[in-house]
Design an enzyme around this catalytic site. Sequence first.
Site, PDB file in Angstrom:
ATOM      1  CD  GLN B 125      -2.329   1.388   2.797  1.00 49.29           C
ATOM      2  OE1 GLN B 125      -1.697   0.992   3.762  1.00 49.29           O
ATOM      3  NE2 GLN B 125      -3.510   1.964   2.898  1.00 49.29           N
ATOM      4  N   GLY B 126       0.796   2.026  -1.068  1.00 49.75           N
ATOM      5  CA  GLY B 126       1.615   3.232  -1.165  1.00 49.75           C
ATOM      6  C   GLY B 126       0.793   4.493  -0.993  1.00 49.75           C
ATOM      7  CE1 TYR B 127      -3.856   3.938  -0.927  1.00 48.37           C
ATOM      8  CE2 TYR B 127      -5.005   4.299   1.131  1.00 48.37           C
ATOM      9  CZ  TYR B 127      -4.989   3.804  -0.155  1.00 48.37           C
ATOM     10  OH  TYR B 127      -6.107   3.199  -0.659  1.00 48.37           O
ATOM     11  CB  SER B 128       2.288   7.082   4.471  1.00 43.50           C
ATOM     12  OG  SER B 128       1.184   6.532   5.125  1.00 43.50           O
ATOM     13  CD  GLU B 243     -16.462  -0.521  10.412  1.00 43.05           C
ATOM     14  OE1 GLU B 243     -15.896  -1.177  11.293  1.00 43.05           O
ATOM     15  OE2 GLU B 243     -16.275   0.684  10.203  1.00 43.05           O
ATOM     16  CB  SER B 377      -2.530   8.312  14.762  1.00 43.63           C
ATOM     17  OG  SER B 377      -3.196   9.553  14.801  1.00 43.63           O
ATOM     18  CD  GLU B 379      -2.541  10.664  19.106  1.00 40.01           C
ATOM     19  OE1 GLU B 379      -2.188  10.089  18.051  1.00 40.01           O
ATOM     20  OE2 GLU B 379      -2.277  10.222  20.236  1.00 40.01           O
TER      21      GLU B 379
HETATM   22  C1  LIG Z   1       4.377  -0.127  11.308  1.00 38.26           C
HETATM   23  C2  LIG Z   1       3.752   0.804  10.312  1.00 38.26           C
HETATM   24  C3  LIG Z   1       3.269   0.313   9.112  1.00 38.26           C
HETATM   25  C4  LIG Z   1       2.729   1.169   8.146  1.00 38.26           C
HETATM   26  N1  LIG Z   1       2.349   0.663   6.933  1.00 38.26           N
HETATM   27  C5  LIG Z   1       1.946   1.511   5.961  1.00 38.26           C
HETATM   28  C6  LIG Z   1       1.669   1.038   4.628  1.00 38.26           C
HETATM   29  O1  LIG Z   1       1.812  -0.160   4.347  1.00 38.26           O
HETATM   30  N2  LIG Z   1       1.316   1.927   3.695  1.00 38.26           N
HETATM   31  C7  LIG Z   1       1.159   3.259   3.967  1.00 38.26           C
HETATM   32  O2  LIG Z   1       0.791   3.998   3.066  1.00 38.26           O
HETATM   33  N3  LIG Z   1       1.409   3.733   5.204  1.00 38.26           N
HETATM   34  C8  LIG Z   1       1.800   2.903   6.203  1.00 38.26           C
HETATM   35  N4  LIG Z   1       2.098   3.402   7.465  1.00 38.26           N
HETATM   36  C9  LIG Z   1       2.037   4.847   7.686  1.00 38.26           C
HETATM   37  C10 LIG Z   1       0.952   5.300   8.647  1.00 38.26           C
HETATM   38  O3  LIG Z   1      -0.274   5.289   8.045  1.00 38.26           O
HETATM   39  C11 LIG Z   1       1.380   6.687   9.156  1.00 38.26           C
HETATM   40  O4  LIG Z   1       2.481   6.509  10.013  1.00 38.26           O
HETATM   41  C12 LIG Z   1       0.272   7.397   9.867  1.00 38.26           C
HETATM   42  O5  LIG Z   1      -0.665   7.843   8.967  1.00 38.26           O
HETATM   43  C13 LIG Z   1       0.796   8.598  10.684  1.00 38.26           C
HETATM   44  O6  LIG Z   1       1.529   9.473   9.887  1.00 38.26           O
HETATM   45  P1  LIG Z   1       2.976   9.981  10.305  1.00 38.26           P
HETATM   46  O7  LIG Z   1       3.779   8.819  10.659  1.00 38.26           O
HETATM   47  O8  LIG Z   1       3.458  10.876   9.249  1.00 38.26           O
HETATM   48  O9  LIG Z   1       2.738  10.795  11.635  1.00 38.26           O
HETATM   49  P2  LIG Z   1       2.185  12.293  11.754  1.00 38.26           P
HETATM   50  O10 LIG Z   1       0.982  12.419  10.929  1.00 38.26           O
HETATM   51  O11 LIG Z   1       3.301  13.234  11.555  1.00 38.26           O
HETATM   52  O12 LIG Z   1       1.732  12.304  13.269  1.00 38.26           O
HETATM   53  C14 LIG Z   1       2.613  12.531  14.357  1.00 38.26           C
HETATM   54  C15 LIG Z   1       1.770  12.639  15.611  1.00 38.26           C
HETATM   55  O13 LIG Z   1       0.871  13.726  15.496  1.00 38.26           O
HETATM   56  C16 LIG Z   1      -0.455  13.309  15.726  1.00 38.26           C
HETATM   57  N5  LIG Z   1      -1.395  14.111  14.939  1.00 38.26           N
HETATM   58  C17 LIG Z   1      -1.368  14.308  13.618  1.00 38.26           C
HETATM   59  N6  LIG Z   1      -2.395  15.073  13.253  1.00 38.26           N
HETATM   60  C18 LIG Z   1      -3.082  15.371  14.373  1.00 38.26           C
HETATM   61  C19 LIG Z   1      -4.254  16.152  14.665  1.00 38.26           C
HETATM   62  N7  LIG Z   1      -4.923  16.774  13.706  1.00 38.26           N
HETATM   63  N8  LIG Z   1      -4.669  16.237  15.955  1.00 38.26           N
HETATM   64  C20 LIG Z   1      -3.995  15.609  16.941  1.00 38.26           C
HETATM   65  N9  LIG Z   1      -2.886  14.875  16.723  1.00 38.26           N
HETATM   66  C21 LIG Z   1      -2.446  14.762  15.469  1.00 38.26           C
HETATM   67  C22 LIG Z   1      -0.441  11.864  15.322  1.00 38.26           C
HETATM   68  O14 LIG Z   1      -1.503  11.148  15.898  1.00 38.26           O
HETATM   69  C23 LIG Z   1       0.898  11.414  15.824  1.00 38.26           C
HETATM   70  O15 LIG Z   1       0.830  11.127  17.189  1.00 38.26           O
HETATM   71  C24 LIG Z   1       2.630   2.558   8.420  1.00 38.26           C
HETATM   72  C25 LIG Z   1       3.093   3.041   9.650  1.00 38.26           C
HETATM   73  C26 LIG Z   1       3.659   2.209  10.588  1.00 38.26           C
HETATM   74  C27 LIG Z   1       4.160   2.786  11.882  1.00 38.26           C
END
Ligand SMILES: Cc1cc2nc3c(=O)[nH]c(=O)nc-3n(C[C@H](O)[C@H](O)[C@H](O)COP(=O)(O)OP(=O)(O)OC[C@H]3O[C@@H](n4cnc5c(N)ncnc54)[C@H](O)[C@@H]3O)c2cc1C
Lengths: 393, 392
Positions: B125-128, B243, B377, B379
């Site tokens: 999955q290439g989203y992030s 879901e 997350s 949050e």
């Molecule tokens: C083990 C693992 C596997 C993953 N696998 C995939 C994958 O296969 N494909 C893919 O696309 N992605 C994947 N991800 C990515 C995952 O979806 C992101 O890590 C997630 O969306 C959070 O983004 P970020 O890491 O950039 O954190 P950030 O968005 O930078 O968040 C940092 C902190 O800020 C908080 N925060 C952010 N916005 C708000 C807000 N508005 N209010 C309050 N708090 C906030 C967050 O909750 C977090 O605590 C994976 C991540 C992990 C850790």
Amino acid sequence: MNFNLNEEQSMIRESIARFVMENYELDKRNTVVALEHGYSPEHWQQFAELGWLSIPFAEQHGGFGGGPADTMVVMQELGKGLVAEPYLSTVLLFGGLLQAGASDEVQAQTIPAIIAGELQGAFAYLERQSRYEITDILCTAKQDGDKWLLDGEKTVVLNGGAAQQLIVAARTSGAQADESGISLFLVDAESSGIERTVYRMTDGKQAANIQLSAVVADTVIGKIDMGYPVMKKVVDDARLAVCADALGVMESLNTQTVEYCKNREQFGVPISSFQALQHRMVDMFAACEQVKSLLYRAVCTAAADDPDAQRSLLALKVKTGRAGRLIGGEAIQLHGGMGMTDEVAVGHYVKRLMIDNLLFGDADYHEQLFSELVNQPQADAAQLVSQTDSEAA
Amino acid sequence: MHTQFSEQDLAFKAEVQEFLAEAWDDELKAMVHNRDTMKKGMVEWQQRIYRKGWMAPGWPEEHGGINWSVTQNFIFNSERARVGAPDKMPFGVTMVAPVIYKFGNEEQKQRFLPRILNSEDWWCQGYSEPGAGSDLASLKTRAELDGDEYIINGSKIWTTYAQYADWIFCLVRTDSSGKKQQGISFMLIDMKSPGITVRPIMTIDGFHHLNEVFFEDVRVPVANRVGEEGMGWTYAKSLLVLERFSIAEVADSKRFLAELKEMARQEINGGRSLLDDPIFASRLADVEIDLMALEYTELRALAAAAAGGTPGPESSLLKLQGTDVQKAIQELRMDVAGYYSNTLQGDLTPQQLGHDFADFAQKHYFRGRASSIYGGSDEVQKNITAKYVLGL
Ligand SMILES: Cc1cc2nc3c(=O)[nH]c(=O)nc-3n(C[C@H](O)[C@H](O)[C@H](O)COP(=O)(O)OP(=O)(O)OC[C@H]3O[C@@H](n4cnc5c(N)ncnc54)[C@H](O)[C@@H]3O)c2cc1C
């Protein structure tokens, strides 16, 4: 009343902070912990030259004659920098036991060598079955003429790989978990009959499991059967030291997390602007300050030989474990995906915090000890209860 | 009000148990649990499920799906967890396939769905992106039209198991003029395409699950775009509301809790079992009570879905509370392992080191920290609940 550091303590703090800045950036740390024994012998020499290894030792052996506050300063800075060198094992545990219980002659042979950075040591006290009970000892020492023969197994001996000498806690009499009947022996780590299995801890440091079969020992630290009071005192000092280390780790994690949140932008703003995160960083800060207060309390009561010393120390260890878990967990969470990687420092700090929680017993264990200590019925309270009982009857 | 299974449900349960007893054997278990053979093991496991005809509950039957009731889904999942078998890898069968069968064209359905069904293709999955995590819609990976191909430039991060993947489904930006949610398209990209490089990211559990995926002038046929240009965000979101029945992982947590109790019972401190330690016992009880509540929250959500309605407000809590319980169990397990919870086994056997479950406890614990970060997350989940459930 004064919670300020004196001039010498401030200087120690600054010099360690400078060392950390120059030598302990994450990449450099990774190189250090990858070395043979999980630390750098060159750093250790530097520690000796800077006088850090002399701090807790008496002046007669070339020590600085420091007390709990001095140890606290050192450990807090080492924790803050995630320093891997075995200060706890060699200086505080091994050196502490020698200072507390060895004969003048043995002290003269060993303590100056520790201070010079030439002698590495470890304290072998844990066993497979003992969990956190430091009196739970099955390893035996049997008298054989004027010598003793040690048999058994010691586990999770910190710095057990690099140690040239070991102090082994063995049972000379009594039942498995008795306080009396424990004796401490100084042995060469290369003695015949010693077999070491060395491994890593999650924070990169080394530990060893040590098999002892008919290992000959002729140097007793303290008196035969009377090792417990010696090790209890040294372990208590080490508990305080470990909490100071943990405080340094927590302070650093809090700073890293605040910095990260200020710099990381999502939704067009720094994530530090979200109140949900601000409140959690305040909770992290508050937990850290509580630990600091209990640490100061433990240091002040220990130095004054206060009757409140044990209560303060146990409270400190409980709080350190609980606060560490909160702060470690939140630091990862607030870093998002970054917090899960080995590429940033957060996870490395969290691991150190977890190990600090385990050392000498975790928060639950210490809470149990704390409850036993403070909830003991006072003599007069007990009387009162029995009076009311008899009235009711 | 009742939660009794019907005759048919009970018969189904027996069939599931019979299947698992045979299909989830020790050899396969060992293969899945060894990191070097994990992929092979998972593919084999999924193919056994496929041969039974159970790979794709919820898919349309014309594409090989099976129409299970929510109760049947629940039963399968509970029984699977009870024997310790893993869930299917979600990226293909649960994540990309519904987008393809709902929004894809006939050719795409014929081309991709069968190979997902029989696990021939491994998807990621290439989203992030580095700058787009919680704020996914700000993603920047660009796709520019050039004849009948797009040219893709940018990078994705945290891509789970990209190192194993044959295909990656991506959200990419095809237009940056309007609102950031607009101008996103849904793209299926062959991982063998020239210009793709994968950089491993080691995680705190010492494994290589995560990756950064770089795209440098990667050419992707227009035929690989799902649905309309600029509609990718809508498609991806519709997927998020699909879901997942096991999102709270209640069944897995029940198994782990039972195992945890056994571990604690055998762990002795000062002559007393940890289960008899009032502080530990109290923490354990708290988790068990939360899990009991969660189990019924999940059943309530399932019942609401079965009644045809949209899942009720309680369903938004499933992930939040599910991961809380998972993390609490992982934490307690570490506490049971004591000193050994932070020893690294390396080449040693568990017996040489100390404890037979310590290594597992540790890997689970560190990996588990991520469950409140990915998939929205904690949050972000709370923000959504506050806004859409409480109307704040
Ligand atoms: C083990 C693992 C596997 C993953 N696998 C995939 C994958 O296969 N494909 C893919 O696309 N992605 C994947 N991800 C990515 C995952 O979806 C992101 O890590 C997630 O969306 C959070 O983004 P970020 O890491 O950039 O954190 P950030 O968005 O930078 O968040 C940092 C902190 O800020 C908080 N925060 C952010 N916005 C708000 C807000 N508005 N209010 C309050 N708090 C906030 C967050 O909750 C977090 O605590 C994976 C991540 C992990 C850790």
